[in-house]
Design an enzyme around this catalytic site. Structure first.
Site, PDB file in Angstrom:
ATOM      1  N   GLY A 259     -12.683  -3.707   1.838  1.00 35.27           N
ATOM      2  CA  GLY A 259     -14.010  -3.505   1.910  1.00 35.27           C
ATOM      3  C   GLY A 259     -14.608  -2.538   0.715  1.00 35.27           C
TER       4      GLY A 259
ATOM      5  N   GLY B 125      -8.639  -8.719  -0.069  1.00 36.43           N
ATOM      6  CA  GLY B 125      -7.303  -9.317   0.753  1.00 36.43           C
ATOM      7  C   GLY B 125      -6.805 -10.734   0.301  1.00 36.43           C
TER       8      GLY B 125
ATOM      9  N   LYS C 175     -18.057 -17.852   2.649  1.00 38.79           N
ATOM     10  CA  LYS C 175     -19.577 -17.901   2.697  1.00 38.79           C
ATOM     11  C   LYS C 175     -20.432 -16.776   1.683  1.00 38.79           C
ATOM     12  CE  LYS C 175     -19.463 -18.537   7.674  1.00 38.79           C
ATOM     13  NZ  LYS C 175     -19.644 -17.902   8.910  1.00 38.79           N
TER      14      LYS C 175
ATOM     15  N   ARG D 224       0.757  -1.244  -0.056  1.00 41.62           N
ATOM     16  CA  ARG D 224       0.062   0.045  -0.071  1.00 41.62           C
ATOM     17  C   ARG D 224       0.891   1.118   0.096  1.00 41.62           C
ATOM     18  NH1 ARG D 224      -5.025  -1.425   3.866  1.00 41.62           N
ATOM     19  NH2 ARG D 224      -6.593  -2.057   2.126  1.00 41.62           N
TER      20      ARG D 224
HETATM   21  C1  3PG Z   1      -8.783  -1.259   5.046  1.00 39.21           C
HETATM   22  O1  3PG Z   1      -7.488  -1.892   5.557  1.00 39.21           O
HETATM   23  O2  3PG Z   1      -9.288  -2.099   4.428  1.00 39.21           O
HETATM   24  C2  3PG Z   1      -8.981   0.209   4.847  1.00 39.21           C
HETATM   25  O3  3PG Z   1      -7.796   0.842   5.204  1.00 39.21           O
HETATM   26  C3  3PG Z   1     -10.049   0.403   5.696  1.00 39.21           C
HETATM   27  O4  3PG Z   1      -9.919   0.128   6.819  1.00 39.21           O
HETATM   28  P1  3PG Z   1     -11.337   0.074   7.963  1.00 39.21           P
HETATM   29  O5  3PG Z   1     -12.053  -1.083   7.509  1.00 39.21           O
HETATM   30  O6  3PG Z   1     -10.833   0.048   9.403  1.00 39.21           O
HETATM   31  O7  3PG Z   1     -12.229   1.151   7.611  1.00 39.21           O
HETATM   32 MG    MG Z   2     -11.244  -3.510   6.104  1.00 40.91          MG
END
Ligand code: 3PG
Ligand code: MG
Length: 398
Positions: free
Chosen positions: A378, A355, A198, A38
């Site tokens: 996310g 991820g 899931k 990142r």
């Molecule tokens: C992540 O690592 O997915 C982003 O930096 C967002 O982090 P968060 O889910 O804690 O908002």
């Molecule tokens: Mg996250």
């Protein structure tokens, strides 16, 4: 595609204070950054602004603190950022207030600093106007280069863009362009591969995809729920039996929209989930009662490869099997390498994210061969769900 102001639209910013939101939420162990991907992704934006003579002030969050927490300080990340850039990055141990103002005043054009974790203040996650203004007091412009945090409507991801002239950084720009080509306005046919454990966490995503893509390959544990919904006995496999009706609904939506659903026809099964466990390949209607499905089988892999050969565009989220454990990584690796080879040969636009997906592509050794690999978790999922991301929406020029 929607329009965004980018770094190309910056006027003379020499000596100006650029507040730059980056995602430095990197994996750490024993106070050391263990994966700097990142940081590497945002290095270009930071260097460009620094070369243009801005005072580059980095804003980021780390973890999910409930207030100031020394364990979640960004100080070690400042060192890692400095290493990646090959330039000095000064750590400033707060993100608002007089001390920060003074430290930024003392910076020279081109200097780079990282402020402390924005989430040490409660206002950040509430997108509190007062906190936004305190952050904004230390900047002349705002650059957002953190697509992976853009699903959060926080002061540093959304609020700042409402009070300062706002620009998409180079990584944000590349990400939005890749995503637009992946699902926004893609070359057809489009094939999506969705895997993972899931379906309960990916219902919105599946519902959105069946309306947008020509074929949806379902793999991983979630495929078992679809197989069971179709009447197969999946033995001891991970399976959300209570979601059978939902799975059927998704298949109906797909049929209505003309989207082919591609489920495994064969599977690698074992009696235990451990590395090197005895395993065999069976048709999905022959799963022994005491066994569990841990990977897609070779026939399924061939079918998925054929779909990829027909596709112009591939969007991928989630592995096809329990790829962390050999020998259950075979299907994911084979399909990843096939998609990578077709991308390299110029026949496919491939976008992957999430991820686990990035870890799987790294494991297959092909992450660099995809057209675009998102480091977002996310945010990538919400984008695949067809949702608007607040950090992106606010950057659009109206
Ligand atoms: C992540 O690592 O997915 C982003 O930096 C967002 O982090 P968060 O889910 O804690 O908002
Ligand atoms: Mg996250």
């Amino acid at each position: 595609m929607a329009h965004f102001r980018t770094l190309d639209d910056l006027g003379d910013i020499r000596g100006k204070r650029a507040l730059v939101r980056v995602d430095l939420n990197v994996p750490m162990s024993d106070g050391k950054v263990t994966d700097a991907t990142r940081i590497e992704r945002v290095a270009g934006t930071i260097r460009e602004l620094s070369d243009k003579g801005a005072k580059v002030v980095l804003l980021a969050h780390f973890g999910r603190p409930k207030g100031p927490d020394p364990d979640l300080s960004l100080e070690p990340v400042a060192r890692a950022t400095s290493d990646v850039l090959g330039r000095n990055v000064t750590f400033i141990p707060d993100c608002i207030g007089k001390m920060v103002e003074g430290a930024i005043f003392a910076m020279m054009p081109g200097d780079i600093a990282l402020l402390e974790n924005t989430r040490f203040y409660k206002g950040e996650e509430k997108n509190d106007r007062e906190f936004t203004e305190k952050l904004a007091a230390n900047g002349d412009i705002f650059v957002n280069d953190a697509f992976s945090a853009a699903h959060r409507a926080h002061c540093s991801t959304e609020g700042l863009a409402t009070v300062l002239p706002a620009y998409a950084g180079r990584t944000m720009e590349a990400e939005l362009e890749a995503l637009e080509r992946g699902l926004g306005n893609p070359a057809r046919p489009v094939v999506a591969i969705v895997g993972g454990a899931k379906i309960s966490t990916k219902l919105d995503l599946l519902m959105n995809l069946v309306k947008k893509v020509d074929a949806l390959v379902i793999g991983g544990g979630m495929a078992n729920t679809f197989l069971a919904a179709r009447g197969e006995d999946v033995g001891k496999s991970l399976c959300e039996h209570d979601l059978a009706q939902t799975a059927r609904q998704i298949m109906i939506e797909a049929a209505t929209a003309g989207c082919a659903i591609v489920l495994p026809s064969d599977a690698v099964v074992a009696k235990e989930f451990k590395a090197g466990a005895d395993s065999m390949v069976v048709a999905v209607d022959k799963v022994p009662a005491d066994a569990m499905i841990l990977d897609a089988g070779p026939k399924t892999v061939e079918t998925v490869k054929e779909w990829i050969d027909r596709a112009e565009t591939l969007v991928w989220n989630g592995p096809l099997g329990a790829f962390e454990i050999t020998p259950f990584d075979k299907a994911t690796v084979a399909v990843a390498r096939h998609a990578a080879a077709r991308t390299k040969a110029g026949g496919l636009l491939s976008v992957a994210g999430g991820g686990d997906t990035v870890a799987a592509l790294n494991h297959a050794g092909v992450a660099d061969d995809f057209t675009y690999v998102s480091t977002a978790g996310g945010a990538f999922l919400e984008w695949m769900e067809g949702k608007e991301l607040p950090g992106v929406e606010v950057l659009k020029t109206r």
